[in-house]
Design a protein around this motif. Sequence first.
Motif, mmCIF file in Angstrom:
data_model
loop_
_atom_site.group_PDB
_atom_site.id
_atom_site.type_symbol
_atom_site.label_atom_id
_atom_site.label_comp_id
_atom_site.label_asym_id
_atom_site.label_seq_id
_atom_site.Cartn_x
_atom_site.Cartn_y
_atom_site.Cartn_z
ATOM 1 N N GLN A 62 7.463 -1.526 2.233
ATOM 2 C CA GLN A 62 8.344 -0.877 1.266
ATOM 3 C C GLN A 62 8.163 0.639 1.279
ATOM 4 O O GLN A 62 9.136 1.397 1.210
ATOM 5 C CB GLN A 62 8.073 -1.425 -0.145
ATOM 6 C CG GLN A 62 8.546 -2.859 -0.362
ATOM 7 C CD GLN A 62 8.292 -3.323 -1.775
ATOM 8 O OE1 GLN A 62 7.490 -2.717 -2.509
ATOM 9 N NE2 GLN A 62 8.947 -4.414 -2.163
ATOM 10 N N THR A 63 6.874 1.059 1.367
ATOM 11 C CA THR A 63 6.600 2.510 1.406
ATOM 12 C C THR A 63 7.208 3.148 2.648
ATOM 13 O O THR A 63 7.801 4.229 2.596
ATOM 14 C CB THR A 63 5.084 2.760 1.374
ATOM 15 O OG1 THR A 63 4.532 2.152 0.190
ATOM 16 C CG2 THR A 63 4.785 4.249 1.355
ATOM 17 N N GLN A 102 0.294 -8.805 0.329
ATOM 18 C CA GLN A 102 0.841 -7.847 -0.637
ATOM 19 C C GLN A 102 0.733 -6.416 -0.126
ATOM 20 O O GLN A 102 1.661 -5.606 -0.302
ATOM 21 C CB GLN A 102 0.111 -7.990 -1.979
ATOM 22 C CG GLN A 102 0.397 -9.297 -2.702
ATOM 23 C CD GLN A 102 -0.379 -9.418 -3.999
ATOM 24 O OE1 GLN A 102 -1.233 -8.563 -4.290
ATOM 25 N NE2 GLN A 102 -0.112 -10.479 -4.766
ATOM 26 N N ALA A 103 -0.414 -6.114 0.498
ATOM 27 C CA ALA A 103 -0.595 -4.756 1.032
ATOM 28 C C ALA A 103 0.413 -4.465 2.138
ATOM 29 O O ALA A 103 0.993 -3.371 2.204
ATOM 30 C CB ALA A 103 -2.028 -4.591 1.557
ATOM 31 N N LYS A 115 10.969 3.246 2.310
ATOM 32 C CA LYS A 115 11.347 4.329 1.396
ATOM 33 C C LYS A 115 11.181 5.681 2.056
ATOM 34 O O LYS A 115 12.025 6.574 1.914
ATOM 35 C CB LYS A 115 10.494 4.222 0.125
ATOM 36 C CG LYS A 115 10.855 5.260 -0.924
ATOM 37 C CD LYS A 115 10.003 5.084 -2.163
ATOM 38 C CE LYS A 115 10.343 6.139 -3.217
ATOM 39 N NZ LYS A 115 9.489 5.986 -4.428
ATOM 40 N N HIS A 153 3.325 -5.908 2.524
ATOM 41 C CA HIS A 153 4.645 -5.790 1.903
ATOM 42 C C HIS A 153 4.810 -4.419 1.244
ATOM 43 O O HIS A 153 5.871 -3.766 1.371
ATOM 44 C CB HIS A 153 4.826 -6.903 0.873
ATOM 45 C CG HIS A 153 6.146 -6.844 0.161
ATOM 46 N ND1 HIS A 153 7.345 -7.099 0.797
ATOM 47 C CD2 HIS A 153 6.449 -6.550 -1.141
ATOM 48 C CE1 HIS A 153 8.329 -6.966 -0.071
ATOM 49 N NE2 HIS A 153 7.811 -6.630 -1.253
ATOM 50 N N GLN A 154 3.739 -3.980 0.540
ATOM 51 C CA GLN A 154 3.793 -2.657 -0.100
ATOM 52 C C GLN A 154 3.930 -1.551 0.949
ATOM 53 O O GLN A 154 4.674 -0.581 0.757
ATOM 54 C CB GLN A 154 2.520 -2.443 -0.947
ATOM 55 C CG GLN A 154 2.516 -1.137 -1.726
ATOM 56 C CD GLN A 154 3.552 -1.143 -2.820
ATOM 57 O OE1 GLN A 154 3.939 -2.196 -3.324
ATOM 58 N NE2 GLN A 154 4.020 0.044 -3.202
#
Length: 245
Positions: free
Chosen positions: A72-73, A65-66, A76, A68-69
């Motif tokens: 995404q960050t 999850q980290a 972005k 993936h986050q």
Amino acid sequence: MYKVFEALDELVTIVEEARGVPMTSSCVVPRGDILELLDEVRDALPGEVDDAQDVLDRKDEIVGQAEHQAEQTISKANLEAEQTLAEARAEAQRLVAEAQAHADRLVDDARADADRTIAAGQAKYDDLVNRSQIEADRMIQAGRESYERSVADGRMEQARLVAQTEVVQASHLESARIMDATADEVTRQRGECDEYVDGKLAEFADLLSHTIRTVSKGRAHLRSGAVPLPPAPEPASAAPFDYSA
């Protein structure tokens, strides 16, 4: 945590005081007491230990999850950076276009000012040349008239003196002197006229040189930074020539 340490101490004491089994390193301990102490230890352990175990059990999931986050960050951030870069490029192009247009306007204004200055200088030069030519013609005409009067007077004086034999030689000398003086006067007046015209032309040459330097400085300022050109100086007015000498 104090209860945990106390229960562990009791377990150690029970094991140390337990009755040993002959011929082995084993011992006999009371099962009930041991289980009771272990239950106390389990109950006394803080909830953070279970939470830590849950974290360890879910380590791969949390890391995924980290990651993936983080992806995404980063995506972005890259998107925002590209958008910011595109906006910056567009703004830079707009500023460059505005600066180029401003520079073109300054160059056009400078050229127009230079053309006006040159035209004004040419007009002043033409007027000066015309006035100088008129004055030169007047002085030459005056010199010619003075010369003709002097020649006529000399001839009349010569004719009068010819009648007198004793002064014939003197009359010839006087006539030659008068004619030489007249020629010298005409030469002097013509030289003064030429000097006056030359002085006016020199003043106009200085004006043209100053105008060219002003235009060159304006162009240099335009290449280094938009700066308004200084007004062209007015030519110095020359003192009127004294023709009474």
